[in-house]
Design a protein around this motif. Structure first.
Motif, mmCIF file in Angstrom:
data_model
loop_
_atom_site.group_PDB
_atom_site.id
_atom_site.type_symbol
_atom_site.label_atom_id
_atom_site.label_comp_id
_atom_site.label_asym_id
_atom_site.label_seq_id
_atom_site.Cartn_x
_atom_site.Cartn_y
_atom_site.Cartn_z
ATOM 1 N N PRO A 153 6.634 -5.999 7.437
ATOM 2 C CA PRO A 153 6.816 -4.941 6.426
ATOM 3 C C PRO A 153 6.361 -5.413 5.042
ATOM 4 O O PRO A 153 6.405 -6.598 4.717
ATOM 5 C CB PRO A 153 8.328 -4.676 6.459
ATOM 6 N N THR A 154 5.922 -4.459 4.250
ATOM 7 C CA THR A 154 5.534 -4.716 2.869
ATOM 8 C C THR A 154 6.407 -3.869 1.940
ATOM 9 O O THR A 154 7.248 -3.087 2.395
ATOM 10 C CB THR A 154 4.058 -4.363 2.649
ATOM 11 N N THR A 155 6.182 -4.039 0.653
ATOM 12 C CA THR A 155 6.914 -3.230 -0.315
ATOM 13 C C THR A 155 6.636 -1.745 -0.108
ATOM 14 O O THR A 155 7.534 -0.905 -0.237
ATOM 15 C CB THR A 155 6.531 -3.649 -1.742
ATOM 16 N N THR A 156 5.383 -1.426 0.244
ATOM 17 C CA THR A 156 5.040 -0.027 0.526
ATOM 18 C C THR A 156 5.839 0.507 1.707
ATOM 19 O O THR A 156 6.275 1.673 1.707
ATOM 20 C CB THR A 156 3.531 0.096 0.811
ATOM 21 N N THR A 157 6.041 -0.320 2.724
ATOM 22 C CA THR A 157 6.834 0.095 3.879
ATOM 23 C C THR A 157 8.241 0.498 3.460
ATOM 24 O O THR A 157 8.752 1.559 3.844
ATOM 25 C CB THR A 157 6.907 -1.055 4.897
ATOM 26 N N TYR A 158 8.856 -0.338 2.664
ATOM 27 C CA TYR A 158 10.224 -0.049 2.221
ATOM 28 C C TYR A 158 10.266 1.157 1.287
ATOM 29 O O TYR A 158 11.250 1.905 1.278
ATOM 30 C CB TYR A 158 10.838 -1.277 1.563
ATOM 31 N N ASN A 159 9.224 1.348 0.498
ATOM 32 C CA ASN A 159 9.191 2.532 -0.361
ATOM 33 C C ASN A 159 9.157 3.816 0.462
ATOM 34 O O ASN A 159 9.783 4.826 0.108
ATOM 35 C CB ASN A 159 7.984 2.470 -1.287
ATOM 36 N N PRO B 136 11.366 -5.131 -5.186
ATOM 37 C CA PRO B 136 11.114 -3.716 -5.509
ATOM 38 C C PRO B 136 10.187 -3.586 -6.713
ATOM 39 O O PRO B 136 10.294 -4.351 -7.685
ATOM 40 C CB PRO B 136 12.517 -3.169 -5.812
ATOM 41 N N ASN B 137 9.271 -2.632 -6.646
ATOM 42 C CA ASN B 137 8.401 -2.356 -7.789
ATOM 43 C C ASN B 137 8.863 -1.086 -8.496
ATOM 44 O O ASN B 137 9.935 -0.551 -8.207
ATOM 45 C CB ASN B 137 6.941 -2.243 -7.334
ATOM 46 N N GLN B 138 8.033 -0.615 -9.426
ATOM 47 C CA GLN B 138 8.421 0.574 -10.184
ATOM 48 C C GLN B 138 8.640 1.787 -9.284
ATOM 49 O O GLN B 138 9.539 2.604 -9.522
ATOM 50 C CB GLN B 138 7.348 0.905 -11.228
ATOM 51 N N ILE B 139 7.813 1.890 -8.226
ATOM 52 C CA ILE B 139 7.964 3.034 -7.314
ATOM 53 C C ILE B 139 9.299 2.950 -6.586
ATOM 54 O O ILE B 139 9.988 3.967 -6.402
ATOM 55 C CB ILE B 139 6.791 3.063 -6.316
ATOM 56 N N SER B 140 9.683 1.749 -6.176
ATOM 57 C CA SER B 140 10.959 1.569 -5.470
ATOM 58 C C SER B 140 12.117 2.036 -6.338
ATOM 59 O O SER B 140 12.998 2.795 -5.886
ATOM 60 C CB SER B 140 11.142 0.103 -5.088
ATOM 61 N N TRP B 141 12.126 1.597 -7.585
ATOM 62 C CA TRP B 141 13.229 1.965 -8.481
ATOM 63 C C TRP B 141 13.209 3.463 -8.794
ATOM 64 O O TRP B 141 14.263 4.085 -8.939
ATOM 65 C CB TRP B 141 13.158 1.151 -9.767
ATOM 66 N N SER B 142 12.015 4.031 -8.919
ATOM 67 C CA SER B 142 11.928 5.472 -9.184
ATOM 68 C C SER B 142 12.529 6.276 -8.039
ATOM 69 O O SER B 142 13.249 7.261 -8.255
ATOM 70 C CB SER B 142 10.467 5.871 -9.419
ATOM 71 N N ILE B 143 12.223 5.863 -6.790
ATOM 72 C CA ILE B 143 12.792 6.566 -5.629
ATOM 73 C C ILE B 143 14.305 6.393 -5.604
ATOM 74 O O ILE B 143 15.050 7.342 -5.285
ATOM 75 C CB ILE B 143 12.148 6.042 -4.327
ATOM 76 N N LEU B 144 14.773 5.188 -5.946
ATOM 77 C CA LEU B 144 16.225 4.958 -5.955
ATOM 78 C C LEU B 144 16.905 5.821 -7.010
ATOM 79 O O LEU B 144 18.005 6.345 -6.784
ATOM 80 C CB LEU B 144 16.499 3.478 -6.206
ATOM 81 N N VAL C 97 5.957 4.927 -16.457
ATOM 82 C CA VAL C 97 6.065 6.350 -16.771
ATOM 83 C C VAL C 97 6.681 7.120 -15.608
ATOM 84 O O VAL C 97 7.394 8.120 -15.816
ATOM 85 C CB VAL C 97 4.675 6.919 -17.133
ATOM 86 N N ILE C 98 6.467 6.659 -14.372
ATOM 87 C CA ILE C 98 7.027 7.365 -13.216
ATOM 88 C C ILE C 98 8.549 7.243 -13.213
ATOM 89 O O ILE C 98 9.266 8.221 -12.966
ATOM 90 C CB ILE C 98 6.433 6.790 -11.916
ATOM 91 N N ALA C 99 9.052 6.034 -13.493
ATOM 92 C CA ALA C 99 10.498 5.837 -13.512
ATOM 93 C C ALA C 99 11.149 6.689 -14.596
ATOM 94 O O ALA C 99 12.181 7.350 -14.361
ATOM 95 C CB ALA C 99 10.814 4.363 -13.724
#
Length: 814
Positions: free
Chosen positions: A477-483, A510-518, A547-549
């Motif tokens: 798995p990668t970070t994208t997988t977890y996102n 976690p990257n910015q996308i991970s935190w934004s989804i959370l 900006v996404i977060a």
């Protein structure tokens, strides 16, 4: 026993060696008088009464004293020096860590044309190689290269002294491209090292150093070198500077240098994002008589894929099939993979499968890229079952899937809201097991049935057979997988939080996308305060909020009707220099359903202006409706309910673009004391009505806060020439404004004309010009000017004046 002095591979036998100085005696060595030396060392003479020069040098070579080395250096600088003396200087200096002195000495005598190649072999070369390696390791790169340059001038081979890659790596890390080129020029395979130097700087995204190396290489080469041109163009591509690659190409043409097909391919590849330029290069290649190869066509297909030109990609593919039928070309897996991706990107999964059949018919096995594109084509079209079936077929074909293939399957499940299935796949793959679609028991629709016929799994293939293949392809798995899985959590915030912990456990962050989804998940569970807290704590996790977060958090605040908090986050974005995007602005502007105060209107107008300054085109319709309702509050407070000029009655598509909101913002964002004139020039009667009502509403709200009206208000409608009637549209706007102010609001309104006069100097020069009274106000433009012996006719502004007295009466009534 005669003493022997071993120097490199040469053995010199002195006839009468001098005894070593006794350590108890303080004997100073004397500088011998040097006879004229022949090109080769003379035979020793036993009858000579003068000490032999070779014996003296033996004494110096064996000595460890610094001043003796200095005397040897002085001897080497003698015009009658020979190769043997210089060889001893080099070895003595290297052993004594005096490389700088050796370099200086050899530079003094380099014009004598002496060769030292015959004096350095075996152990002597090992001594020099060890010193060069030491200097490179200690990062004394400049001294090492200078030392090797000097040795090369005396015909000493430097090829085996150090590893060329070590020297080039040090030069690249220290950003010394000129030094790297100097070193590479000393070696026989210099042209290969030149390309390597340029490529290394390109990989490090250091185009400035790559261009410096390129300029230095051009000076070192005797003629054109296509490898070098290709290397620098590829470096431009790695550094994402396609314009510089075009300058290099134009420079080659200006020098009458014809690039070969490989240089054209590199140039086309770097500019593949610009289809028209790539096609021009392809045409130029053919005009120069160059025959495109398979790579050329693959790059053209790539450019079509980037541009979304399916039609052109199909034409190129048909042309390639024709060339293949004639035996002129052989389509490779890259060609098929690219054309499959062209169709996959536009969700033409059936055409992508047709290319798959062409590959199998031509005997070209599908690679990972081709399979991934096929799976992606079905996944993007929402055909989850077919995407999984293709994935199984890929494994049966013996092609190893990469993580992207797994992620595509998971994303397809999430997009189809099959969250449980996504997690089942994830856990089974992570455990090196495979759950086939046949075990899921899902039915396919009619469209999917056609797909099933095209990619039928062979009969008799059991799940256990699939499992045996899955054991060979472990899933990482990668970070994208977890996102993707975070999105599958839906409103289960605690499940999403556990996934974040699991990411850290397996070594992912976690990257910015991970935190934004959370943040979004937390808000969806009803915990808005927790979502804001996550945003504030992102930086503590070593991630800078993007900006996404922030946009996600702003959306959360607005959905919870906390507009004040959303504005605070918006201001935080700007303070941290995080630029809002179109979604951010649009989310804020559409947040309100109506305005309750001037302050709220001013906030939204400020956001609107920021959006326009940032280069985004906002949707004005909703904002105009809200401001219109707020403005019409002036009429409603008077007990009236007249909406004859309502702009909202006109459909959005029929409404012409105007400067209505900019005009309103220009007035409402000023202080009350600054409003002396309301400029409605260029506006329709509906828009002029809104601007005037907006200003009056602002005056009314500010008056309730203690701000008084200090002067009359002038309304500037338009300009007309002297002795000419105002245009029809100006008269219509004037009539509508008078009707609004007199009939609906009960204000006193008088026409007011502005006359502009010429200066006293102009009157003296032109006495026939009649006198005009000067009456200029702030914001009005003087239109009367003189040009040579002619005077432009002064323009008159059509204005209306609302008296201060009637304004006070109106404010008191309300």
């Amino acid at each position: 026993m005669r003493d022997f002095l071993i120097l490199g591979s040469a053995i010199v036998t002195p006839p009468n060696p001098l005894p070593h100085p006794h350590p108890r005696h303080n004997i100073k060595p004397h500088k011998p008088s040097l006879p004229k030396l022949p090109p080769f060392p003379p035979q020793p003479s036993s009858s000579s009464s003068t000490p032999n020069i070779s014996c003296t040098l033996n004494h110096y070579a064996d000595s460890k004293l610094a001043h003796e080395f200095q005397m040897l250096v002085e001897t080497a600088r003698d015009p009658q020096v020979d190769a043997e003396v210089l060889a001893k200087v080099v070895l003595f200096g290297v052993r004594g860590n005096k490389v700088r002195t050796v370099i200086h000495t050899l530079n003094k005598v380099q014009d004598l044309g002496i060769s030292l190649s015959s004096h350095f072999h075996g152990s002597a070369m090992n001594v020099i190689a060890n010193e060069c390696c030491r200097m490179v390791t200690c990062n004394h790169i400049e001294e090492a290269v200078e030392f090797m340059e000097v040795l090369a001038r005396f015909q000493i081979s430097i090829r085996e002294l150090v590893q060329p890659s070590d020297v080039i790596k040090r030069c690249v890390l220290s950003r010394k491209p000129i030094l790297a080129v100097r070193y590479a020029s000393l070696l026989p395979h210099a042209h290969i090292l030149f390309c390597s130097i340029i490529s290394e700087y390109g990989k490090r995204r250091d185009l400035v150093s790559a261009l410096k190396a390129y300029d230095a290489v051009k000076k070192a080469l005797n003629g054109p070198n296509m490898y070098i041109y290709r290397a620098i163009i590829d470096a431009c591509g790695l550094c994402r500077d396609y314009k510089k690659s075009r300058y290099i190409y134009e420079d080659l043409l200006n020098q009458k240098i014809t690039p070969n097909v490989y240089v054209f391919n590199s140039l086309m590849n770097v500019n593949a994002h610009d289809l028209s330029y790539t096609l021009n290069l392809y045409q130029s290649m053919q005009n120069l008589g160059l025959k495109p190869d398979m790579a050329s066509y693959n790059i053209l297909l790539k450019a079509c894929c980037v541009a979304g030109r399916v039609d052109l990609a199909q034409d190129i593919y048909r042309e390639l099939q024709h060339l293949e039928s004639e035996g002129r070309l052989k389509l490779d897996v890259f060609t098929y993979s690219t054309i499959i991706k062209v169709f996959a990107d536009v969700k033409l999964w059936q055409m992508a499968l047709k290319i798959k059949q062409d590959m199998l018919y031509a005997g070209v096995p599908l690679n990972t890229v081709a399979w991934s594109s096929l799976i992606s084509a079905c996944a993007h079209a929402g055909l989850v079952e077919q995407a999984i079936q293709l994935f199984e077929e890929m494994i049966l074909a013996g092609c190893e899937p990469n993580t992207q293939c797994f992620n595509i399957i998971l994303h397809a499940c999430v997009e189809a809201c099959q969250y449980d299935r996504a997690f089942r796949f994830f856990h089974s793959w992570k455990g090196k097991k495979m759950l086939g679609s046949s075990a899921e028991g899902h039915n396919c629709n009619s469209e999917q049935g056609d797909m099933h016929n095209a990619t039928t799994v062979p009969n008799g293939i059991s799940n256990s057979h699939l499992l045996s293949f899955a054991e060979r392809f472990p899933f990482t798995p990668t970070t994208t997988t977890y996102n993707i899985l975070l999105k599958a959590c839906g409103t289960d915030y605690y499940h999403a939080k556990e996934l974040i912990k699991e990411m850290k456990t397996v070594g992912l962050y976690p990257n910015q996308i991970s935190w934004s989804i959370l943040i979004d998940t937390c808000a969806a569970s009803g915990n808005v305060e927790g979502a804001i807290e996550i945003l504030k704590n992102i930086s503590d996790a070593g991630v800078k909020p993007d900006v996404i977060a922030y946009t996600t958090a702003i959306k959360v605040c607005i959905e919870s009707k906390n507009f004040k908090q959303a504005l605070t986050l918006y201001e935080d974005m700007k303070s941290y220099e995080i630029h809002p995007n179109w979604v951010t602005y649009n989310t804020l502007l559409k947040a309100r359903r109506k305005y309750g105060s001037l302050h709220e209107v001013q906030q939204c107008l400020a956001i609107y202006l920021d959006m326009r300054k940032a280069g985004y085109k906002p949707s004005d319709y909703c904002l105009e409706e809200l401001i219109e309702e707020w403005c019409e509050g002036v009429i409603h407070d008077n007990g009236e309910n007249q909406r004859e000029f309502s702009s909202s009655n006109k459909p959005e598509l029929e409404r012409p673009e105007s400067l209505l909101l900019e005009k309103i913002a220009a007035h409402l964002l000023k202080r009350v004391a600054d409003i002396l004139a309301i400029d409605v020039q260029g506006l329709t009667k509906v828009e002029a009505r809104l601007v005037i009502l907006a200003v009056l509403q602002m005056i009314k709200e500010n008056y309730s806060l203690g701000h008084s009206v200090n002067d009359d208000i002038l309304i500037i409608i338009g300009a007309t020439k002297v002795d000419e009637n105002p245009p029809k549209h100006i008269l219509e706007v004037q009539e509508a404004i008078i009707k609004l102010l007199r009939n609906e609001l009960g204000l006193e309104v008088f026409p007011a004309r502005t006359k502009f006069a010429l200066s006293e100097t102009a009157k003296l020069d032109h006495p026939n010009i009649s006198n005009l009274n000067i009456e200029a106000l702030p914001g009005e433009h003087a239109l009367a000017t003189t040009t040579g012996f002619q005077t432009r006719r002064p323009a008159i502004l059509v204005r209306l004046k609302v008296t201060k007295k009637s304004l006070y009466s109106w404010l008191h009534r309300n």
